[in-house]
Motif scaffolding. Structure first.
Motif, PDB file in Angstrom:
ATOM      1  N   MET A 170       0.936  -1.544  -0.140  1.00 35.40           N
ATOM      2  CA  MET A 170       0.243   0.205   0.031  1.00 35.40           C
ATOM      3  C   MET A 170       0.898   1.327  -0.162  1.00 35.40           C
ATOM      4  N   PRO A 171       0.646   2.246  -1.046  1.00 35.33           N
ATOM      5  CA  PRO A 171       1.481   3.589  -0.814  1.00 35.33           C
ATOM      6  C   PRO A 171       1.262   4.110  -0.168  1.00 35.33           C
ATOM      7  N   HIS A 172      -0.077   4.346   0.850  1.00 31.84           N
ATOM      8  CA  HIS A 172       0.296   5.568   1.880  1.00 31.84           C
ATOM      9  C   HIS A 172       0.789   5.277   3.229  1.00 31.84           C
ATOM     10  N   ASN A 173       0.833   3.576   3.399  1.00 32.91           N
ATOM     11  CA  ASN A 173       1.863   2.976   4.434  1.00 32.91           C
ATOM     12  C   ASN A 173       3.342   3.362   4.454  1.00 32.91           C
ATOM     13  N   LEU A 174       3.993   3.870   3.138  1.00 34.67           N
ATOM     14  CA  LEU A 174       5.573   3.899   2.838  1.00 34.67           C
ATOM     15  C   LEU A 174       5.352   5.989   3.329  1.00 34.67           C
ATOM     16  N   TYR A 175       4.490   6.513   3.055  1.00 34.38           N
ATOM     17  CA  TYR A 175       4.540   7.241   3.556  1.00 34.38           C
ATOM     18  C   TYR A 175       4.364   8.012   5.578  1.00 34.38           C
ATOM     19  N   LEU A 176       2.949   6.928   5.765  1.00 32.91           N
ATOM     20  CA  LEU A 176       2.645   6.440   7.479  1.00 32.91           C
ATOM     21  C   LEU A 176       3.936   6.423   8.113  1.00 32.91           C
ATOM     22  N   HIS A 177       4.719   5.062   7.561  1.00 32.18           N
ATOM     23  CA  HIS A 177       5.323   5.126   7.877  1.00 32.18           C
ATOM     24  C   HIS A 177       7.231   5.703   8.909  1.00 32.18           C
ATOM     25  N   SER A 178       7.032   6.566   7.558  1.00 28.84           N
ATOM     26  CA  SER A 178       8.850   7.488   7.940  1.00 28.84           C
ATOM     27  C   SER A 178       7.719   8.303   8.144  1.00 28.84           C
ATOM     28  N   SER A 179       6.922   9.034   9.141  1.00 30.84           N
ATOM     29  CA  SER A 179       6.745   9.663   9.605  1.00 30.84           C
ATOM     30  C   SER A 179       6.230   9.276  11.461  1.00 30.84           C
ATOM     31  N   ILE A 180       5.737   8.194  11.627  1.00 29.75           N
ATOM     32  CA  ILE A 180       5.453   7.942  12.936  1.00 29.75           C
ATOM     33  C   ILE A 180       6.074   7.340  13.479  1.00 29.75           C
ATOM     34  N   ILE A 181       7.415   6.789  13.140  1.00 28.63           N
ATOM     35  CA  ILE A 181       8.660   6.470  13.503  1.00 28.63           C
ATOM     36  C   ILE A 181       9.217   7.474  14.102  1.00 28.63           C
ATOM     37  N   GLN A 182       8.920   9.225  13.740  1.00 27.92           N
ATOM     38  CA  GLN A 182       9.347  10.224  14.723  1.00 27.92           C
ATOM     39  C   GLN A 182       8.737  10.415  16.081  1.00 27.92           C
ATOM     40  N   THR A 183       7.895   9.947  16.286  1.00 28.26           N
ATOM     41  CA  THR A 183       7.606   9.620  17.196  1.00 28.26           C
ATOM     42  C   THR A 183       8.030   9.381  18.168  1.00 28.26           C
ATOM     43  N   ARG A 184       9.057   8.885  18.133  1.00 30.43           N
ATOM     44  CA  ARG A 184      10.100   8.353  19.253  1.00 30.43           C
ATOM     45  C   ARG A 184      11.194   9.344  19.682  1.00 30.43           C
ATOM     46  N   ASN A 185      11.174   9.706  21.111  1.00 30.12           N
ATOM     47  CA  ASN A 185      12.395  10.396  21.050  1.00 30.12           C
ATOM     48  C   ASN A 185      13.489   9.355  21.273  1.00 30.12           C
ATOM     49  N   TYR A 186      14.795   9.103  20.392  1.00 33.22           N
ATOM     50  CA  TYR A 186      15.516   8.719  20.464  1.00 33.22           C
ATOM     51  C   TYR A 186      16.486   9.339  20.301  1.00 33.22           C
ATOM     52  N   ASN A 187      18.091   9.255  20.323  1.00 33.20           N
ATOM     53  CA  ASN A 187      18.922  10.181  20.059  1.00 33.20           C
ATOM     54  C   ASN A 187      19.454  10.022  18.772  1.00 33.20           C
ATOM     55  N   ASN A 188      19.979  11.458  18.438  1.00 35.40           N
ATOM     56  CA  ASN A 188      19.923  11.950  16.721  1.00 35.40           C
ATOM     57  C   ASN A 188      21.505  11.699  16.720  1.00 35.40           C
ATOM     58  N   ASP A 189      21.819  11.128  17.758  1.00 35.49           N
ATOM     59  CA  ASP A 189      23.719  10.741  17.487  1.00 35.49           C
ATOM     60  C   ASP A 189      24.091   9.709  16.362  1.00 35.49           C
ATOM     61  N   GLU A 190      24.850   9.277  15.662  1.00 36.05           N
ATOM     62  CA  GLU A 190      25.105   8.117  14.829  1.00 36.05           C
ATOM     63  C   GLU A 190      23.769   6.516  15.580  1.00 36.05           C
ATOM     64  N   LYS A 191      24.608   6.622  17.127  1.00 38.83           N
ATOM     65  CA  LYS A 191      24.591   5.510  17.450  1.00 38.83           C
ATOM     66  C   LYS A 191      22.804   5.525  18.009  1.00 38.83           C
ATOM     67  N   GLY A 192      22.371   6.321  18.481  1.00 39.78           N
ATOM     68  CA  GLY A 192      20.686   6.261  18.581  1.00 39.78           C
ATOM     69  C   GLY A 192      20.095   6.399  17.239  1.00 39.78           C
ATOM     70  N   LYS A 193      20.611   6.368  16.187  1.00 46.15           N
ATOM     71  CA  LYS A 193      19.532   6.118  14.882  1.00 46.15           C
ATOM     72  C   LYS A 193      20.060   4.911  14.999  1.00 46.15           C
ATOM     73  N   ARG A 194      21.503   4.190  14.752  1.00 48.27           N
ATOM     74  CA  ARG A 194      21.789   3.293  14.433  1.00 48.27           C
ATOM     75  C   ARG A 194      20.718   2.070  15.350  1.00 48.27           C
ATOM     76  N   GLN A 195      20.438   2.219  16.509  1.00 47.02           N
ATOM     77  CA  GLN A 195      19.530   1.836  17.545  1.00 47.02           C
ATOM     78  C   GLN A 195      17.949   2.188  16.543  1.00 47.02           C
ATOM     79  N   ALA A 196      17.834   3.129  16.269  1.00 49.23           N
ATOM     80  CA  ALA A 196      16.395   3.343  15.914  1.00 49.23           C
ATOM     81  C   ALA A 196      15.835   3.235  14.779  1.00 49.23           C
ATOM     82  N   ILE A 197      17.223   2.383  13.806  1.00 45.02           N
ATOM     83  CA  ILE A 197      16.737   2.040  12.924  1.00 45.02           C
ATOM     84  C   ILE A 197      16.354   0.461  13.062  1.00 45.02           C
ATOM     85  N   LYS A 198      17.770  -0.076  13.991  1.00 41.18           N
ATOM     86  CA  LYS A 198      17.396  -1.786  14.384  1.00 41.18           C
ATOM     87  C   LYS A 198      15.801  -2.432  14.760  1.00 41.18           C
TER      88      LYS A 198
END
Length: 450
Positions: free
Chosen positions: A237-265
């Motif tokens: 579903m195309p709208h899911n791609l827009y949705l996911h890229s947005s709602i993952i940003q509701t998490r207050n993860y660290n914005n450094d390299e380590k924080g981003k890698r952990q968030a992606i995992k």
């Protein structure tokens, strides 16, 4: 508004034109705490939620007709198509979540930043059409479920669905976590209902497992190929791609390299587990259809209403039909909620138009209700089923316009830095993109040529 930069948001990378942007879903942006200490499980649980909201789109009422038809006509054979579609979805959702985490932009914002204004507006209009088509499928699915469960005429059921905007508004006011919990509860309801139906249907376990092994007949049999492409078109579903890229940003993860890698995992674990559950539910729809209709020689069942009425005599109890209809209603309501969020995200991301969530929801729902009401009045139940199929064709048209920019952006080192797709992921993503485009073109041509 375009110059707004929230503290802790993603730093500017040289591949993007703008240094900053209004955060995606600003009312929920970085609103959920991520623990910096404790076990990995504790941190992972803080990320659980977005994957399930995305998974909703992979089990919406638009999927039901193709899964039912696939099972009744061809038994378990097309389970392999559901599996392959799901594996494609897992990779694409991983890329969408990664884009949001690394860049601080959702896919709509990234598209607006990369392309010229006329192109961005054109892509926005196409995306709005796709979301309206999704909402149309949810309206019809919920109306059919209300008709099956309570005997409510389809026309009244379509009108009743307009009022679910009140439920959405209530949940949004209680915070983003309450939305996620509500979605997870409804997904669990769908899973339990189909678990019961699977037990009642008594599928042949050996044949079921063989169904997950791809067969050459899927390509050589034109009828099977058409249904297979329909399953794929209704799954990603195309709208899911827009949705996911947005709602993952509701998490207050660290914005450094380590924080981003952990968030992606953790994001990848969350969406993969949730989409595996979606695989179970989509498979269950086809398996129940194969184990009942196909086994009984009923190879032409593709209508949701017919499936409901035929289940009871085939499994020997009304419980099977009731579980089927309850799952359909839960599916429609769940998809309604995520469709609202996707609509808000694309409108704000593409053209920076900001409306109150309840107003945005009402507009989207009314646009979907109008054609549903007209078709229901003129053509009745048969017309609504055809409208449901047509909504999936519109989604197929939009899909390449979401997938191509996503793969392009996440493969670009200027935009993603060290988080850009590795070569094997880049190759795999483009292969999947080409397959999706070719199959969807075939589906659209076949649909309009009859």
């Amino acid at each position: 508004m375009d110059n707004f930069q929230e503290e802790g948001s993603a730093p500017h990378m040289k591949g993007w034109r703008t240094n900053s942007a209004q955060p995606s879903l600003p009312e929920s942006h970085r609103s959920l705490h991520i623990p910096h200490t404790g076990s990995g499980l504790k941190k992972f649980l803080a990320f659980v939620g977005p994957g399930y909201m995305v998974a909703v789109g992979y089990m919406d009422p638009g999927n039901w007709a193709t899964d039912i038809e696939g099972g009744s006509r061809f038994g378990y054979t097309l389970l392999s198509v559901i599996l392959i579609s799901n594996l494609m979805a897992i990779l694409l959702q991983h890329l969408a979540g990664k884009l949001g985490i690394v860049t601080g932009k959702d896919l709509a914002q990234a598209t607006r930043d990369h392309y010229s204004k006329p192109v961005a507006i054109a892509l926005w209009i196409l995306c709005e059409l796709a979301i309206t088509a999704t909402d149309l499928a949810e309206v019809i699915g919920s109306a059919i479920a209300l008709n099956l469960l309570f005997g409510l005429p389809l026309l009244y059921g379509v009108i009743v669905t307009a009022f679910d905007v009140l439920l959405i508004l209530l949940l949004q006011n209680k915070g983003f976590r309450s939305l996620e919990i509500f979605v997870i509860v409804l997904i669990a309801t769908i899973g339990i209902c189909f678990g019961v139906d699977l037990i009642l249907a008594k599928p042949h376990f050996g044949d079921l497992l063989l169904g997950y092994v791809p067969s050459a007949e899927i390509i050589t049999n034109p009828g099977m190929l058409y249904v297979a492409i329909g399953i794929l078109g209704a799954t990603v579903m195309p709208h899911n791609l827009y949705l996911h890229s947005s709602i993952i940003q509701t998490r207050n993860y660290n914005n450094d390299e380590k924080g981003k890698r952990q968030a992606i995992k953790f994001m990848t674990w969350d969406s993969t587990i949730a989409l595996t559950l979606a695989l179970f539910i989509n498979s269950a729809i086809l398996i129940v259809s194969a184990a009942t209709f196909n086994k009984a020689g009923m190879t032409t069942v593709s209508d949701i209403g017919d499936a409901y009425h035929l289940l009871t005599p085939l499994v020997g109890t009304t419980l099977g039909s009731v579980m089927f209809a309850v799952a359909l209603l839960a599916s429609g309501q769940n998809s309604t909620l995520t469709g609202t969020l996707a609509g808000q995200i694309v409108m704000e991301g593409f053209v920076n138009i900001r409306l109150k969530p309840w107003l945005r929801r009402l507009i989207t729902r009314l646009i979907a209700i109008i054609p549903a009401v007209i078709v229901t009045i003129l053509y009745g139940e048969k017309g609504t089923q055809e409208l449901l199929v047509f909504s999936q064709v519109i989604l197929s048209l939009q899909l390449p316009f979401a997938v191509v920019p996503l793969v392009r952006f996440t493969s670009d080192k200027n935009k993603m830095g060290q988080f850009a797709n590795k070569l094997w992921i880049k190759i795999l993503a483009w292969v999947i993109t080409i397959i999706i485009i070719l199959l969807n073109i075939f589906l659209i041509v076949q649909t309009f040529s009859g």
